[in-house]
Write a protein that holds these residues in place. Sequence first.
Motif, mmCIF file in Angstrom:
data_model
loop_
_atom_site.group_PDB
_atom_site.id
_atom_site.type_symbol
_atom_site.label_atom_id
_atom_site.label_comp_id
_atom_site.label_asym_id
_atom_site.label_seq_id
_atom_site.Cartn_x
_atom_site.Cartn_y
_atom_site.Cartn_z
ATOM 1 N N GLU A 133 4.962 7.455 5.515
ATOM 2 C CA GLU A 133 4.657 6.322 4.627
ATOM 3 C C GLU A 133 3.832 6.790 3.429
ATOM 4 O O GLU A 133 4.094 6.405 2.289
ATOM 5 N N GLU A 134 2.849 7.634 3.682
ATOM 6 C CA GLU A 134 2.007 8.159 2.603
ATOM 7 C C GLU A 134 2.826 9.037 1.647
ATOM 8 O O GLU A 134 2.646 8.986 0.435
ATOM 9 N N LYS B 65 4.760 6.977 -0.810
ATOM 10 C CA LYS B 65 3.904 6.491 -1.904
ATOM 11 C C LYS B 65 3.624 7.605 -2.915
ATOM 12 O O LYS B 65 3.602 7.359 -4.118
ATOM 13 N N GLU C 48 6.742 7.976 -4.995
ATOM 14 C CA GLU C 48 6.902 6.831 -5.892
ATOM 15 C C GLU C 48 5.934 6.933 -7.074
ATOM 16 O O GLU C 48 6.289 6.595 -8.198
ATOM 17 N N SER C 49 4.721 7.408 -6.814
ATOM 18 C CA SER C 49 3.730 7.512 -7.892
ATOM 19 C C SER C 49 4.127 8.572 -8.923
ATOM 20 O O SER C 49 3.669 8.542 -10.055
#
Length: 82
Positions: free
Chosen positions: A72-73, A76, A79-80
Amino acid sequence: RMSRHAQQLRDHDRNPCVVETDASRKCMDDNNYNKHMCTAYFLKYKSCRKFWHDIMMQRRRNGVKPEMPSAEERKKILESMG
């Protein structure tokens, strides 16, 4: 039954490159193990491993636990970056 090592390799929280691993293996299966046909897949896998290894090393230097971000991390983080 899968060995413990094989289970870890399939664990998306431990192995950030499961998708690339599977794609490489499928390419090899589909192309009668002709490595030349799968070069692009191998390069993607290698890039994935290098990218996440570098992040893991940075986290280790900074004392961040766990050293490998969870699935999950990682999502992110990617995506960033766009």
